[in-house]
Design an enzyme around this catalytic site. Structure first.
Site, mmCIF file in Angstrom:
data_model
loop_
_atom_site.group_PDB
_atom_site.id
_atom_site.type_symbol
_atom_site.label_atom_id
_atom_site.label_comp_id
_atom_site.label_asym_id
_atom_site.label_seq_id
_atom_site.Cartn_x
_atom_site.Cartn_y
_atom_site.Cartn_z
ATOM 1 N N GLU A 31 0.877 -1.178 0.000
ATOM 2 C CA GLU A 31 0.000 0.000 0.000
ATOM 3 C C GLU A 31 0.908 1.219 0.000
ATOM 4 O OE1 GLU A 31 -3.724 2.268 2.204
ATOM 5 O OE2 GLU A 31 -2.379 1.056 3.419
ATOM 6 N N GLU B 134 5.060 4.786 3.503
ATOM 7 C CA GLU B 134 4.566 6.103 3.920
ATOM 8 C C GLU B 134 5.773 7.011 4.118
ATOM 9 O OE1 GLU B 134 1.555 7.810 4.440
ATOM 10 O OE2 GLU B 134 3.024 9.359 4.887
ATOM 11 N N ASP C 259 -2.744 11.756 -2.294
ATOM 12 C CA ASP C 259 -2.763 13.230 -2.327
ATOM 13 C C ASP C 259 -3.055 13.704 -3.747
ATOM 14 O OD1 ASP C 259 -2.161 13.334 0.359
ATOM 15 O OD2 ASP C 259 0.004 13.482 0.034
ATOM 16 N N LYS D 113 -2.265 21.430 -8.253
ATOM 17 C CA LYS D 113 -1.619 22.326 -9.234
ATOM 18 C C LYS D 113 -1.068 21.513 -10.399
ATOM 19 C CE LYS D 113 -0.490 25.997 -6.073
ATOM 20 N NZ LYS D 113 0.343 26.284 -4.913
ATOM 21 N N ASP E 53 -12.121 9.801 -3.301
ATOM 22 C CA ASP E 53 -13.394 10.520 -3.455
ATOM 23 C C ASP E 53 -13.184 11.751 -4.338
ATOM 24 O OD1 ASP E 53 -11.839 11.965 -1.574
ATOM 25 O OD2 ASP E 53 -13.643 13.052 -0.973
ATOM 26 N N THR F 150 -10.502 2.701 4.528
ATOM 27 C CA THR F 150 -9.355 3.436 5.071
ATOM 28 C C THR F 150 -9.891 4.546 5.993
ATOM 29 O OG1 THR F 150 -9.177 5.265 3.493
ATOM 30 C CG2 THR F 150 -8.322 3.125 2.776
ATOM 31 N N TYR G 223 -9.447 7.755 5.588
ATOM 32 C CA TYR G 223 -10.009 8.801 4.729
ATOM 33 C C TYR G 223 -11.347 8.368 4.134
ATOM 34 C CZ TYR G 223 -6.339 12.338 4.683
ATOM 35 O OH TYR G 223 -5.488 13.354 5.037
ATOM 36 N N GLU G 224 -11.444 7.111 3.784
ATOM 37 C CA GLU G 224 -12.692 6.606 3.196
ATOM 38 C C GLU G 224 -13.842 6.734 4.198
ATOM 39 O OE1 GLU G 224 -12.098 2.751 1.594
ATOM 40 O OE2 GLU G 224 -14.158 2.516 0.881
HETATM 41 N N1 SAM Z 1 -4.258 5.938 2.527
HETATM 42 C C1 SAM Z 1 -4.636 6.636 3.733
HETATM 43 C C2 SAM Z 1 -6.133 6.717 3.831
HETATM 44 O O1 SAM Z 1 -6.811 6.448 2.836
HETATM 45 O O2 SAM Z 1 -6.635 7.007 4.915
HETATM 46 C C3 SAM Z 1 -3.979 8.038 3.798
HETATM 47 C C4 SAM Z 1 -4.400 8.997 2.734
HETATM 48 S S1 SAM Z 1 -3.517 10.545 2.822
HETATM 49 C C5 SAM Z 1 -4.485 11.642 1.922
HETATM 50 C C6 SAM Z 1 -2.171 10.266 1.689
HETATM 51 C C7 SAM Z 1 -0.920 9.708 2.362
HETATM 52 O O3 SAM Z 1 0.025 9.381 1.356
HETATM 53 C C8 SAM Z 1 -0.238 10.690 3.306
HETATM 54 O O4 SAM Z 1 0.005 10.073 4.546
HETATM 55 C C9 SAM Z 1 1.061 11.047 2.587
HETATM 56 O O5 SAM Z 1 2.128 11.344 3.479
HETATM 57 C C10 SAM Z 1 1.314 9.784 1.779
HETATM 58 N N2 SAM Z 1 2.104 10.030 0.571
HETATM 59 C C11 SAM Z 1 1.862 10.942 -0.398
HETATM 60 N N3 SAM Z 1 2.799 10.898 -1.363
HETATM 61 C C12 SAM Z 1 3.651 9.902 -1.004
HETATM 62 C C13 SAM Z 1 4.836 9.379 -1.582
HETATM 63 N N4 SAM Z 1 5.327 9.879 -2.733
HETATM 64 N N5 SAM Z 1 5.455 8.357 -0.959
HETATM 65 C C14 SAM Z 1 4.974 7.864 0.206
HETATM 66 N N6 SAM Z 1 3.871 8.329 0.817
HETATM 67 C C15 SAM Z 1 3.215 9.330 0.228
#
Ligand code: SAM
Length: 221
Positions: free
Chosen positions: A43, A68, A117, A121, A153, A192, A194-195
């Site tokens: 993941e 992460e 994320d 932009k 979403d 998750t 966020y979900e």
């Molecule tokens: N997957 C989780 C959820 O659905 O609840 C977290 C979603 S959160 C919006 C996105 C996560 O991805 C953040 O914790 C961020 O630090 C991590 N992330 C974003 N870009 C990343 C990258 N290039 N490598 C590792 N982690 C990354």
């Protein structure tokens, strides 16, 4: 993700038994890290870890790795991990850009991307985890029948991802724009953090499953 700095999180990453140090040195040898060869699933952007800790508990015949980049978030996943008596889940505090240096060709059976994320932009589009640049990285490490599953979403990010999948020549295997009301795709769905948050606000959840193009030419050589 709005982040609070968690004191001691960076230091914990260096000593926690479930965080693999120097992951590039394990390339091609992940079965040895787990002590047994099973399909390996990642993941990427694992956040606070609810998805992958649940999945690992449900699937003892699969090896899981959560990737992460933020220590302050990963520390929450490690707290969940510590409560589980399982042998099939490790974490990497790493940027996903490093996956090709960390996993060998064909070493990974499946990649989960959950609520990645959006990087709204335009100039940041290469940072989106479903950009063609990231798909090219995943293609290098996925097994012959390897797949990517993506949930969000964010409709803009979902539309962008569909375009990138097509541009990369990947195959779209399944797609829904309302996962929780799609009986064929929602079976066994693990939510998750966020979900849970966004679906409770009434946002429909989009999901797609895709696979790299088959390497027919390479196979014939
Ligand atoms: N997957 C989780 C959820 O659905 O609840 C977290 C979603 S959160 C919006 C996105 C996560 O991805 C953040 O914790 C961020 O630090 C991590 N992330 C974003 N870009 C990343 C990258 N290039 N490598 C590792 N982690 C990354």
């Amino acid at each position: 993700m709005r982040l609070r700095n968690v004191p001691g999180a960076k230091e914990e990453m260096l000593v926690n038994p479930f965080v693999v140090q120097e992951p590039a040195s394990k390339k091609g040898a992940w079965a040895e890290v787990f002590g047994t060869k099973r399909p390996l699933m990642l993941e990427i952007g694992t956040g606070k870890g609810q998805f992958i800790t649940t999945l690992a508990g449900q699937n003892p015949d699969v090896n899981f790795i959560g990737i992460e980049k933020m220590s302050s978030v990963l520390i929450r996943a490690l707290q969940k991990r510590a409560e589980q008596e399982i042998d099939n889940l490790y974490f990497l505090r790493m940027d996903a850009e490093e996956v090709v240096n960390t996993f060998d060709k064909g070493e990974v059976a499946k990649i989960y991307l959950n609520f990645s994320d959006p990087w709204p932009k335009d100039r940041h589009h290469k940072r989106r985890l479903t950009s063609r640049e990231f798909l090219a990285r995943y293609e290098q490490i996925l097994a012959e029948d390897g797949i990517v599953e993506f949930k969000t979403d964010n409709v803009g990010l979902f539309d962008f991802s569909l375009e990138e999948i097509e541009a990369a020549g990947w195959t779209l295997l399944a797609c829904t724009r309302d996962l929780h009301h799609d009986t064929s795709m929602n079976g066994g769905n693990v939510m998750t953090e966020y979900e849970e948050r966004f679906s409770s606000m009434g946002n429909p959840i989009c999901k797609l499953i895709c696979a790299p193009k088959k390497k027919t030419a390479e196979k014939e050589q």
